[in-house]
Write a protein that holds these residues in place. Sequence first.
Motif, PDB file in Angstrom:
ATOM      1  N   ARG A 112     113.130  33.802 111.054  1.00 48.66           N
ATOM      2  CA  ARG A 112     114.238  33.300 111.727  1.00 48.66           C
ATOM      3  C   ARG A 112     114.865  33.173 112.778  1.00 48.66           C
ATOM      4  N   ASP A 113     115.734  32.600 113.240  1.00 45.44           N
ATOM      5  CA  ASP A 113     115.936  31.897 114.245  1.00 45.44           C
ATOM      6  C   ASP A 113     116.103  32.956 115.809  1.00 45.44           C
ATOM      7  N   GLY A 114     114.355  33.196 116.412  1.00 42.79           N
ATOM      8  CA  GLY A 114     114.139  34.307 116.906  1.00 42.79           C
ATOM      9  C   GLY A 114     113.427  35.799 116.523  1.00 42.79           C
ATOM     10  N   TYR A 115     113.281  35.530 116.134  1.00 43.56           N
ATOM     11  CA  TYR A 115     112.798  37.260 115.176  1.00 43.56           C
ATOM     12  C   TYR A 115     112.278  36.445 114.027  1.00 43.56           C
ATOM     13  N   SER A 116     111.528  37.657 113.777  1.00 47.52           N
ATOM     14  CA  SER A 116     110.380  37.429 112.391  1.00 47.52           C
ATOM     15  C   SER A 116     110.844  38.882 111.694  1.00 47.52           C
ATOM     16  N   ILE A 117     110.316  39.230 110.390  1.00 45.39           N
ATOM     17  CA  ILE A 117     110.373  40.152 109.667  1.00 45.39           C
ATOM     18  C   ILE A 117     108.656  40.427 108.934  1.00 45.39           C
ATOM     19  N   HIS A 118     108.526  41.039 108.874  1.00 49.78           N
ATOM     20  CA  HIS A 118     107.377  41.189 108.658  1.00 49.78           C
ATOM     21  C   HIS A 118     107.184  42.066 107.434  1.00 49.78           C
ATOM     22  N   ALA A 119     106.407  41.958 106.382  1.00 47.71           N
ATOM     23  CA  ALA A 119     106.168  42.814 105.736  1.00 47.71           C
ATOM     24  C   ALA A 119     104.924  43.938 105.906  1.00 47.71           C
ATOM     25  N   ILE A 120     104.607  45.424 104.594  1.00 51.41           N
ATOM     26  CA  ILE A 120     104.385  45.724 105.367  1.00 51.41           C
ATOM     27  C   ILE A 120     103.500  46.149 103.979  1.00 51.41           C
ATOM     28  N   GLY A 121     102.015  46.793 103.723  1.00 52.64           N
ATOM     29  CA  GLY A 121     101.705  47.186 102.724  1.00 52.64           C
ATOM     30  C   GLY A 121     101.992  48.682 103.198  1.00 52.64           C
ATOM     31  N   THR A 122     102.664  49.695 102.335  1.00 52.65           N
ATOM     32  CA  THR A 122     102.388  50.833 102.267  1.00 52.65           C
ATOM     33  C   THR A 122     102.099  51.663 100.856  1.00 52.65           C
ATOM     34  N   GLU A 123     101.827  53.093 101.519  1.00 51.65           N
ATOM     35  CA  GLU A 123     101.416  53.801 100.611  1.00 51.65           C
ATOM     36  C   GLU A 123     102.798  55.356  99.154  1.00 51.65           C
TER      37      GLU A 123
END
Length: 306
Positions: free
Chosen positions: A126-137
């Motif tokens: 996104r503009d000025g930031y990002s969202i990272h997907a994380i694998g969880t359990e």
Amino acid sequence: MLRVIFLGTAGSLPTTNRNTSATMVNIEGELMLFDCGEGTQQQMMRAKTGMKALSSIFISHFHADHILGIPGLIQTMSFHGRTEPLRIYGPHWVHEFVRILSALGYYKLRFDIEGIDLEPGDIVKRDGYSIHAIGTEHSVPSLGYALTEEKRTGKFNREKAIELGVPPGPLFSRLHRGEAVEIDGRTILPEEVVGQARPGRKIVYSGDTRPCKGIMEASKDADLLIHDGTLAKDQQDWAIESMHTTAEEAAQLAKEANVRNLILTHISSRYSDDVTPLLEEAKAVFENVSVAEDMMEVEVVHRDKK
């Protein structure tokens, strides 16, 4: 502005004082939901967040207490005349989930909905930031999310600039933007008056999970970790069986990851009247911890402004 509003903090089942999972992030006026349990639209009304600026919903997994609020929210936004598109992100099959919602036909939408499947490691920029997907359990395919701002320009040294002969005004702005300027035949470089780049803010949302490597790595030096804290340590066996985290385990992860603040959420109904067992065992490990309550708001500030 970077603000977190806890709209639903219950684990699995709502209680008289906790709605099912929904956490809103307001970043400079743009709204995002992380999970959307039943009744989220009403919680948004109570919190007076508005709905028009909601750009995205990030689903951690497809258990009912995390997604059942989406149909009602969509319908309400349509009734309110929304025309802006809505993006719904989540684990594999979220695209099909959105297609089914759209095909039900019990409402006519005035705006487009896009379902976007994510895999661990995917990044939504996104503009000025990002969202990272994380694998969880968890007991079904699940994701956590890390919202990370880009680095900010270093502090401008006004006194040094004046000392070098730069007059206050437009040349200050040019230097701060990284442009060199010329004063009386001498070139003034940005690095002479601008400090090192400063880190942006980072928020990590675990969703439902056991303590895991993905969340640990994503949470390194985070400003805020919002973590599954469903149970106390005397329910350790049930936490393992149901693939959730105890308050003590979440605190240990926060400590090892060197986060600034930890907030426990997805609280089991057995603690609906008293969260003291969760808070005390977490604080025994990590001091900067609190237990989320519905309608609680937290402002996340830059570290150099504390």
